[in-house]
Design an enzyme around this catalytic site. Sequence first.
Site, PDB file in Angstrom:
ATOM      1  N   GLU A 129       4.777  -3.561 -12.034  1.00 50.61           N
ATOM      2  CA  GLU A 129       6.219  -3.420 -12.288  1.00 50.61           C
ATOM      3  C   GLU A 129       6.649  -4.352 -13.426  1.00 50.61           C
ATOM      4  OE1 GLU A 129       7.706  -4.102  -8.311  1.00 50.61           O
ATOM      5  OE2 GLU A 129       6.722  -2.273  -7.605  1.00 50.61           O
ATOM      6  N   ASP A 149      -6.141   5.605   1.245  1.00 50.87           N
ATOM      7  CA  ASP A 149      -6.164   4.193   0.874  1.00 50.87           C
ATOM      8  C   ASP A 149      -7.589   3.661   1.024  1.00 50.87           C
ATOM      9  OD1 ASP A 149      -4.083   1.798   0.529  1.00 50.87           O
ATOM     10  OD2 ASP A 149      -5.741   1.096   1.774  1.00 50.87           O
ATOM     11  N   GLY A 183      -6.122 -12.978  -0.741  1.00 52.82           N
ATOM     12  CA  GLY A 183      -6.746 -11.669  -0.975  1.00 52.82           C
ATOM     13  C   GLY A 183      -7.136 -11.434  -2.426  1.00 52.82           C
ATOM     14  N   ASP A 184      -6.735 -10.288  -2.940  1.00 52.16           N
ATOM     15  CA  ASP A 184      -7.086  -9.872  -4.307  1.00 52.16           C
ATOM     16  C   ASP A 184      -6.304 -10.609  -5.390  1.00 52.16           C
ATOM     17  OD1 ASP A 184      -4.708  -8.749  -3.331  1.00 52.16           O
ATOM     18  OD2 ASP A 184      -4.786  -7.096  -4.742  1.00 52.16           O
ATOM     19  N   GLN A 185      -5.355 -11.465  -4.992  1.00 50.02           N
ATOM     20  CA  GLN A 185      -4.354 -11.944  -5.964  1.00 50.02           C
ATOM     21  C   GLN A 185      -4.929 -12.823  -7.067  1.00 50.02           C
ATOM     22  OE1 GLN A 185      -1.480 -13.405  -3.135  1.00 50.02           O
ATOM     23  NE2 GLN A 185      -1.169 -11.342  -2.317  1.00 50.02           N
ATOM     24  N   GLN A 225      13.314  -4.711  -6.106  1.00 49.39           N
ATOM     25  CA  GLN A 225      12.570  -5.461  -7.133  1.00 49.39           C
ATOM     26  C   GLN A 225      12.399  -4.686  -8.438  1.00 49.39           C
ATOM     27  OE1 GLN A 225       9.232  -8.067  -6.241  1.00 49.39           O
ATOM     28  NE2 GLN A 225       7.953  -6.797  -7.552  1.00 49.39           N
ATOM     29  N   HIS A 252       0.830  -1.208   0.000  1.00 44.14           N
ATOM     30  CA  HIS A 252       0.000   0.000   0.000  1.00 44.14           C
ATOM     31  C   HIS A 252       0.866   1.261   0.000  1.00 44.14           C
ATOM     32  CE1 HIS A 252      -3.950  -2.013   0.743  1.00 44.14           C
ATOM     33  NE2 HIS A 252      -3.114  -2.982   1.074  1.00 44.14           N
ATOM     34  N   TRP A 274      -0.502  -6.620  -6.707  1.00 41.60           N
ATOM     35  CA  TRP A 274      -0.717  -5.757  -7.866  1.00 41.60           C
ATOM     36  C   TRP A 274       0.490  -4.892  -8.204  1.00 41.60           C
ATOM     37  CZ3 TRP A 274      -3.276  -6.342 -11.936  1.00 41.60           C
ATOM     38  CH2 TRP A 274      -3.486  -5.291 -12.828  1.00 41.60           C
ATOM     39  N   ASN A 275       1.277  -4.492  -7.201  1.00 40.95           N
ATOM     40  CA  ASN A 275       2.471  -3.694  -7.536  1.00 40.95           C
ATOM     41  C   ASN A 275       3.444  -4.529  -8.350  1.00 40.95           C
ATOM     42  OD1 ASN A 275       1.963  -1.182  -5.927  1.00 40.95           O
ATOM     43  ND2 ASN A 275       1.795  -2.739  -4.337  1.00 40.95           N
ATOM     44  N   SER A 276       3.577  -5.798  -7.982  1.00 37.42           N
ATOM     45  CA  SER A 276       4.475  -6.670  -8.747  1.00 37.42           C
ATOM     46  C   SER A 276       3.985  -6.774 -10.191  1.00 37.42           C
ATOM     47  CB  SER A 276       4.551  -8.059  -8.109  1.00 37.42           C
ATOM     48  OG  SER A 276       5.209  -7.968  -6.866  1.00 37.42           O
TER      49      SER A 276
HETATM   50  N1  UPG Z   1       9.301  -5.305  -2.914  1.00 37.75           N
HETATM   51  C1  UPG Z   1      10.631  -5.055  -3.100  1.00 37.75           C
HETATM   52  N2  UPG Z   1      11.523  -5.930  -2.599  1.00 37.75           N
HETATM   53  C2  UPG Z   1      11.176  -7.064  -1.947  1.00 37.75           C
HETATM   54  C3  UPG Z   1       9.789  -7.342  -1.770  1.00 37.75           C
HETATM   55  C4  UPG Z   1       8.881  -6.440  -2.286  1.00 37.75           C
HETATM   56  O1  UPG Z   1      11.032  -4.032  -3.703  1.00 37.75           O
HETATM   57  O2  UPG Z   1      12.061  -7.806  -1.532  1.00 37.75           O
HETATM   58  C5  UPG Z   1       8.334  -4.311  -3.403  1.00 37.75           C
HETATM   59  C6  UPG Z   1       7.775  -4.704  -4.751  1.00 37.75           C
HETATM   60  O3  UPG Z   1       8.587  -4.190  -5.794  1.00 37.75           O
HETATM   61  C7  UPG Z   1       6.397  -4.068  -4.702  1.00 37.75           C
HETATM   62  C8  UPG Z   1       6.025  -4.120  -3.234  1.00 37.75           C
HETATM   63  O4  UPG Z   1       7.226  -4.264  -2.510  1.00 37.75           O
HETATM   64  O5  UPG Z   1       6.484  -2.726  -5.115  1.00 37.75           O
HETATM   65  C9  UPG Z   1       5.156  -5.310  -2.900  1.00 37.75           C
HETATM   66  O6  UPG Z   1       3.879  -5.096  -3.410  1.00 37.75           O
HETATM   67  P1  UPG Z   1       3.007  -6.249  -4.085  1.00 37.75           P
HETATM   68  O7  UPG Z   1       3.733  -6.891  -5.172  1.00 37.75           O
HETATM   69  O8  UPG Z   1       1.703  -5.622  -4.456  1.00 37.75           O
HETATM   70  O9  UPG Z   1       2.827  -7.330  -2.966  1.00 37.75           O
HETATM   71  P2  UPG Z   1       2.312  -7.265  -1.431  1.00 37.75           P
HETATM   72  O10 UPG Z   1       3.298  -6.634  -0.597  1.00 37.75           O
HETATM   73  O11 UPG Z   1       1.905  -8.635  -1.106  1.00 37.75           O
HETATM   74  O12 UPG Z   1       1.004  -6.313  -1.560  1.00 37.75           O
HETATM   75  C10 UPG Z   1      -0.208  -6.207  -0.856  1.00 37.75           C
HETATM   76  C11 UPG Z   1      -1.158  -7.395  -1.020  1.00 37.75           C
HETATM   77  C12 UPG Z   1      -1.440  -7.619  -2.501  1.00 37.75           C
HETATM   78  C13 UPG Z   1      -2.066  -6.353  -3.104  1.00 37.75           C
HETATM   79  C14 UPG Z   1      -1.116  -5.183  -2.872  1.00 37.75           C
HETATM   80  C15 UPG Z   1      -1.680  -3.862  -3.373  1.00 37.75           C
HETATM   81  O13 UPG Z   1      -0.599  -8.552  -0.423  1.00 37.75           O
HETATM   82  O14 UPG Z   1      -2.307  -8.730  -2.663  1.00 37.75           O
HETATM   83  O15 UPG Z   1      -2.309  -6.510  -4.486  1.00 37.75           O
HETATM   84  O16 UPG Z   1      -0.837  -5.046  -1.467  1.00 37.75           O
HETATM   85  O17 UPG Z   1      -2.875  -3.554  -2.739  1.00 37.75           O
END
Ligand code: UPG
Length: 464
Positions: A365, A120, A380-382, A342, A23, A360-362
Amino acid sequence: MPISEKPVNGPHVVLIPSAGMGHLTPFSRLAASLSDLCHVTIVSVLPTVSSAESRHLSDFFSSYPHVHSLQFELPPFDSSAYPNADPFFLRFEGINQSAPDLITHLLTKSSKPISALIIDITLSTSVVPLAKSFGIPCYILFTASAAMLSFCAYFPTYYDSNSGSIGDIQIPGLRMVPVATIPQALHNPKHVFTPLFIQNGKNLAKADGILVNTFEALEKDTLVALRDGKVQPGFPPVFAVGPLLPVNIPAISGASEVFPWLDKQPEKSVVYVSFGSRTAMPKEQIRELGLGLEASRCRFLWVVKTTVVDSHDNTELEELLGEGFLERVKDRGLVVKGWVEQEELLKHKAVGGFVSHCGWNSVTEAALHGVRMLVWPRLGDQRINAGVVARSGLGMWMEKWSWEGEKGLVSADEIGERIKEMMADKRLMATAQKIGEEAQMAMRPGGASYEGLVEIVRRFEGVE
Ligand code: UPG
């Protein structure tokens, strides 16, 4: 106005993110982009749940000194009514309960009159009505897919008309969400998340506008259905503003061996494996995943995570992965624990595929850098996000692979085969590259997402 020209005057927008890197990351990205167009304040609710959030905030404010920081110490929250609840869900609830204090603090301490709030979704229950009572326009930054937004918008209507029982859900004007895809928590009416999710969905419709971290080319049909009021009549305006671009902050000192190792690998040969900032797999499944990566014979970079909150993670890799694993794979695999950059990593020319939990951020990206995906949603939303990945052709979704709370392991053989399939699939690679070009275009001046952001700031100006 070019995004690089900083206005001397302009509206003042206050961003209130919620807990967790998933978030916070899109909020800091949005703040960085908006700070070229108007005055921006970010509220940090302290203490943060994870160490990653705390480091990210401090690095962000050092690198973007023109973004104002306003801190709010969260009063103690009695969580005894929610034994074993996810610490991030508890934080959502804690902030909602303290929202009146938070808004009072904000109004008292803010250095400039507030033109609008961007909050949020998890805070909409409490903050949207409060903002209305103070006459402050309130927007929501939705951090997941537009597909998930359509689900959030429609779910309260479905839930009320089915007296709380859940089956496959037909989203009006869009598609069916099978029962197996619905976030786990929502199957239990007593779960801390369920009433919050329903209330958030209801308050979503009362916001002045919704910003979504997506782009037209990726989710056009869903954006159109939301805007046409097909999903929920009278829904507020929806702006696609993604994929939000990464912020420019110094690398967090995490796994320092990653980039020197990647530099030595052939182009597009490495499978990057990560399940986000807060998704931990059972240990037996982690071992199968390791054996699957070994069986695929592909080069890989694997970020292992064993706990939901990063500071609780003390397990040694050797113990986790089994004796001899690291030695056997050392010529083509790198396994790390802890934080990696990442976004930088997905940009690296050696990375050719991404095995992800579909946070969703992954996804955004990977889309931005045109990297094909093999998605294994966990919670969750995945699974709803995974539908977007599969429909768009950005990646493969293994729908039968286990999800948190389900019994059964996905075997190493199956994992290895699917990874090989993804890495050999040239069509998938070409589609992902095309999506990458569309994503980059959306964020350039003249691109739909960039112009969406400019339009929002114009709206803030109208109320300054
Ligand atoms: N990230 C890093 N390095 C790491 C791990 C994560 O840079 O070692 C970053 C990654 O690039 C991203 C963020 O952290 O920007 C992680 O976000 P995301 O990929 O969305 O995963 P979650 O942390 O699991 O995100 C939560 C929820 C997911 C939801 C998201 C957005 O678990 O299901 O889609 O929030 O609401």
